[in-house]
Design an enzyme around this catalytic site. Sequence first.
Site, PDB file in Angstrom:
ATOM      1  N   ASN A 127     -50.028  31.166 -15.493  1.00  0.00           N
ATOM      2  CA  ASN A 127     -51.161  30.291 -15.827  1.00  0.00           C
ATOM      3  C   ASN A 127     -52.550  30.910 -15.598  1.00  0.00           C
ATOM      4  O   ASN A 127     -53.495  30.536 -16.284  1.00  0.00           O
ATOM      5  CB  ASN A 127     -51.030  28.932 -15.131  1.00  0.00           C
ATOM      6  N   SER A 149     -43.768  28.843  -8.711  1.00  0.00           N
ATOM      7  CA  SER A 149     -43.207  27.511  -8.450  1.00  0.00           C
ATOM      8  C   SER A 149     -42.589  27.413  -7.047  1.00  0.00           C
ATOM      9  O   SER A 149     -42.230  28.429  -6.439  1.00  0.00           O
ATOM     10  CB  SER A 149     -42.136  27.200  -9.496  1.00  0.00           C
ATOM     11  N   VAL A 150     -42.442  26.190  -6.596  1.00  0.00           N
ATOM     12  CA  VAL A 150     -41.836  25.940  -5.288  1.00  0.00           C
ATOM     13  C   VAL A 150     -40.398  26.478  -5.269  1.00  0.00           C
ATOM     14  O   VAL A 150     -39.974  27.111  -4.293  1.00  0.00           O
ATOM     15  CB  VAL A 150     -41.836  24.422  -4.983  1.00  0.00           C
ATOM     16  N   GLU A 151     -39.688  26.278  -6.381  1.00  0.00           N
ATOM     17  CA  GLU A 151     -38.273  26.672  -6.415  1.00  0.00           C
ATOM     18  C   GLU A 151     -38.134  28.185  -6.197  1.00  0.00           C
ATOM     19  O   GLU A 151     -37.343  28.628  -5.362  1.00  0.00           O
ATOM     20  CB  GLU A 151     -37.629  26.304  -7.770  1.00  0.00           C
ATOM     21  N   VAL A 152     -38.915  28.952  -6.949  1.00  0.00           N
ATOM     22  CA  VAL A 152     -38.797  30.413  -6.816  1.00  0.00           C
ATOM     23  C   VAL A 152     -39.341  30.856  -5.449  1.00  0.00           C
ATOM     24  O   VAL A 152     -38.780  31.744  -4.806  1.00  0.00           O
ATOM     25  CB  VAL A 152     -39.511  31.134  -7.987  1.00  0.00           C
ATOM     26  N   GLY A 153     -40.402  30.203  -4.982  1.00  0.00           N
ATOM     27  CA  GLY A 153     -40.946  30.519  -3.662  1.00  0.00           C
ATOM     28  C   GLY A 153     -39.901  30.334  -2.568  1.00  0.00           C
ATOM     29  O   GLY A 153     -39.753  31.176  -1.672  1.00  0.00           O
ATOM     30  N   CYS A 163     -52.286  24.894 -10.608  1.00  0.00           N
ATOM     31  CA  CYS A 163     -51.705  24.433  -9.338  1.00  0.00           C
ATOM     32  C   CYS A 163     -52.590  23.389  -8.673  1.00  0.00           C
ATOM     33  O   CYS A 163     -52.103  22.443  -8.054  1.00  0.00           O
ATOM     34  CB  CYS A 163     -51.473  25.614  -8.407  1.00  0.00           C
ATOM     35  N   GLU A 166     -47.933  31.272  -2.527  1.00  0.00           N
ATOM     36  CA  GLU A 166     -48.876  30.253  -3.022  1.00  0.00           C
ATOM     37  C   GLU A 166     -48.123  29.487  -4.093  1.00  0.00           C
ATOM     38  O   GLU A 166     -47.839  30.025  -5.167  1.00  0.00           O
ATOM     39  CB  GLU A 166     -50.119  30.919  -3.593  1.00  0.00           C
TER      40      GLU A 166
HETATM   41  P1  NAD Z   1     -42.424  30.646 -11.759  1.00  0.00           P
HETATM   42  O1  NAD Z   1     -42.091  30.379 -10.341  1.00  0.00           O
HETATM   43  O2  NAD Z   1     -41.452  30.239 -12.795  1.00  0.00           O
HETATM   44  O3  NAD Z   1     -42.679  32.220 -11.983  1.00  0.00           O
HETATM   45  C1  NAD Z   1     -43.607  32.932 -11.192  1.00  0.00           C
HETATM   46  C2  NAD Z   1     -43.211  34.397 -11.145  1.00  0.00           C
HETATM   47  O4  NAD Z   1     -41.982  34.515 -10.426  1.00  0.00           O
HETATM   48  C3  NAD Z   1     -42.973  35.030 -12.518  1.00  0.00           C
HETATM   49  O5  NAD Z   1     -43.476  36.340 -12.530  1.00  0.00           O
HETATM   50  C4  NAD Z   1     -41.453  35.029 -12.616  1.00  0.00           C
HETATM   51  O6  NAD Z   1     -40.953  36.024 -13.483  1.00  0.00           O
HETATM   52  C5  NAD Z   1     -41.071  35.328 -11.177  1.00  0.00           C
HETATM   53  N1  NAD Z   1     -39.695  34.964 -10.799  1.00  0.00           N
HETATM   54  C6  NAD Z   1     -38.898  34.027 -11.368  1.00  0.00           C
HETATM   55  N2  NAD Z   1     -37.689  34.015 -10.744  1.00  0.00           N
HETATM   56  C7  NAD Z   1     -37.755  34.965  -9.755  1.00  0.00           C
HETATM   57  C8  NAD Z   1     -36.840  35.428  -8.776  1.00  0.00           C
HETATM   58  N3  NAD Z   1     -35.607  34.916  -8.661  1.00  0.00           N
HETATM   59  N4  NAD Z   1     -37.249  36.393  -7.925  1.00  0.00           N
HETATM   60  C9  NAD Z   1     -38.493  36.916  -8.004  1.00  0.00           C
HETATM   61  N5  NAD Z   1     -39.399  36.524  -8.944  1.00  0.00           N
HETATM   62  C10 NAD Z   1     -39.034  35.560  -9.795  1.00  0.00           C
HETATM   63  O7  NAD Z   1     -43.866  29.971 -12.010  1.00  0.00           O
HETATM   64  P2  NAD Z   1     -44.665  29.808 -13.372  1.00  0.00           P
HETATM   65  O8  NAD Z   1     -44.003  28.786 -14.219  1.00  0.00           O
HETATM   66  O9  NAD Z   1     -44.970  31.140 -13.955  1.00  0.00           O
HETATM   67  O10 NAD Z   1     -46.068  29.253 -12.800  1.00  0.00           O
HETATM   68  C11 NAD Z   1     -46.306  27.899 -12.540  1.00  0.00           C
HETATM   69  C12 NAD Z   1     -46.185  27.576 -11.075  1.00  0.00           C
HETATM   70  O11 NAD Z   1     -47.055  28.393 -10.308  1.00  0.00           O
HETATM   71  C13 NAD Z   1     -46.615  26.151 -10.784  1.00  0.00           C
HETATM   72  O12 NAD Z   1     -45.731  25.563  -9.867  1.00  0.00           O
HETATM   73  C14 NAD Z   1     -47.995  26.310 -10.165  1.00  0.00           C
HETATM   74  O13 NAD Z   1     -48.406  25.236  -9.348  1.00  0.00           O
HETATM   75  C15 NAD Z   1     -47.815  27.576  -9.395  1.00  0.00           C
HETATM   76  N6  NAD Z   1     -49.105  28.203  -9.102  1.00  0.00           N
HETATM   77  C16 NAD Z   1     -49.578  28.173  -7.809  1.00  0.00           C
HETATM   78  C17 NAD Z   1     -50.831  28.706  -7.499  1.00  0.00           C
HETATM   79  C18 NAD Z   1     -51.373  28.696  -6.086  1.00  0.00           C
HETATM   80  O14 NAD Z   1     -52.335  29.425  -5.827  1.00  0.00           O
HETATM   81  N7  NAD Z   1     -50.818  27.933  -5.186  1.00  0.00           N
HETATM   82  C19 NAD Z   1     -51.610  29.265  -8.521  1.00  0.00           C
HETATM   83  C20 NAD Z   1     -51.101  29.266  -9.819  1.00  0.00           C
HETATM   84  C21 NAD Z   1     -49.847  28.738 -10.087  1.00  0.00           C
END
Ligand code: NAD
Length: 455
Positions: free
Chosen positions: A149, A225-229, A278, A244
């Site tokens: 994003n 995302s929370v799930e990947v985090g 976010c 984050e």
């Molecule tokens: P996402 O979690 O789907 O992907 C984020 C990154 O993680 C991508 O590069 C993806 O390829 C990678 N990824 C996916 N699976 C992985 C794994 N198993 N191991 C390691 N890396 C993996 O998120 P998204 O859809 O790209 O972004 C949207 C999310 O990001 C929303 O939840 C948004 O709130 C959050 N976000 C948070 C902030 C913040 O500063 N807190 C800022 C921007 C976006």
Amino acid sequence: MEMIIDGEGVSGEKIFTVRNPFNGDEVDRVPLAGRSDVERAIRAAHRARDAMADLSARKISEKLYDVADELKTELDEFARLITLESGKPIRFSRDEVKRSVETARLSAEEAGRLYGESIPMDAGIGGKGLTGFTVRIPLGVVAAITPFNYPLNLAIHKVGPALAAGNTTILKPSLEAPLSALKLAWILSEHFPAGAVNAVTGRGSEVGDVIIDSPLVDKITFTGSVEVGRYISARASMKKITLELGGNDPLIVMDDADIDSAVEAAVRGSYLYSGQVCIAVKRMIVHEDVADEFADKLVNITGSLRAGDPMDVRTDVGPLINEDAAIEVERVIGAAVEDGAELLCGGSRRGNFVEPTVLDHVVPGMEVIERETFGPVSPIIRFNGADEAIRIANGTCYALQAGVFTENIRTALRMAREIEAGTVLVNKQSTFRVDHMPFGDSGAVEWVRRVSSTP
Ligand code: NAD
């Protein structure tokens, strides 16, 4: 566009086509990195630590200032790339590039300010006459994993400070929008030693584990995302990580609020990049005495927003990142209406576009406000009394930022103290952020605008 490994362009055997979310046209192709590409990038970053250590703080700072200048010179091209890869309206893409210039400059400034402390030791047994001191040394290899994003800003947001502190990096941008991040990595790699800045494009689910499991990676900084985090946090075990994650930020509107300002802030916060932010305003918690007026005004402005081609400077609302994302937002809106929310405007989907949507009489428990809804949706939750507003605001597991509209300083201070968010903004919406402020779960309380009446 090629990946960068050890200072060289690398095109993989498999490729991924990056498509414009607005019309599905091909924008460019990037390699789909495999395990061996990522391992090579990690080894290159590990080797490059010595070359980085040869650079003085002043040299690193100068290089980052040069990168900031180049970003500024290439503002138009970066903005165009961001809009093509992400569907972000061009006005907002330009803002993102300007902010990235700022982030690079802040990184350059901080490079020269990495001080340690001196500690008189005579508070400890046997310490009389002794002084200790600390010095900051680089961690080593920092892997940065970024979402779609803010594809440019979140990349420089991670790589800039990592380099400023003398580390080497591997950037893994989102496959949905990898181009502006790759272009940034190319600029950085021209300024820093070979291997200090690597960028690999691949599916997170395929290359993520290689990064997480590598003993040569000293830190992972992740935004997404929370799930990947959660997954990364569980798998990384003892490794240093910064996460984050998602948000579900509230905007609280008290009965003494300036309603026009609150509505303007709600619109700004809810529809920025179609709500795919976010810190977008994702819940509007409005006092029941002013809720009708707030809702009427919100619907009026929402209806006047211009949806369309994100390349057009007049466009306010563009597409979501892909059709699956739009289908999901449409589903969540439908579920809220089925559960008793009132649809005041919007609600429909055409391809990747979701109409800006206002839902009234939303109540806790509905999915649209329990989880992060990543789309142009404004759910209004009515309340009666500050206690209830705070309870609703704190009723989810998210806590990035919050906004409170009130003219009463006591209410403002109470909200700032009691709302569980990293930052509580008074008379400003949650999307406001500056990079030299603490962000996230930091407990910071900011006064962005003075409340106009005193108690
Ligand atoms: P996402 O979690 O789907 O992907 C984020 C990154 O993680 C991508 O590069 C993806 O390829 C990678 N990824 C996916 N699976 C992985 C794994 N198993 N191991 C390691 N890396 C993996 O998120 P998204 O859809 O790209 O972004 C949207 C999310 O990001 C929303 O939840 C948004 O709130 C959050 N976000 C948070 C902030 C913040 O500063 N807190 C800022 C921007 C976006």
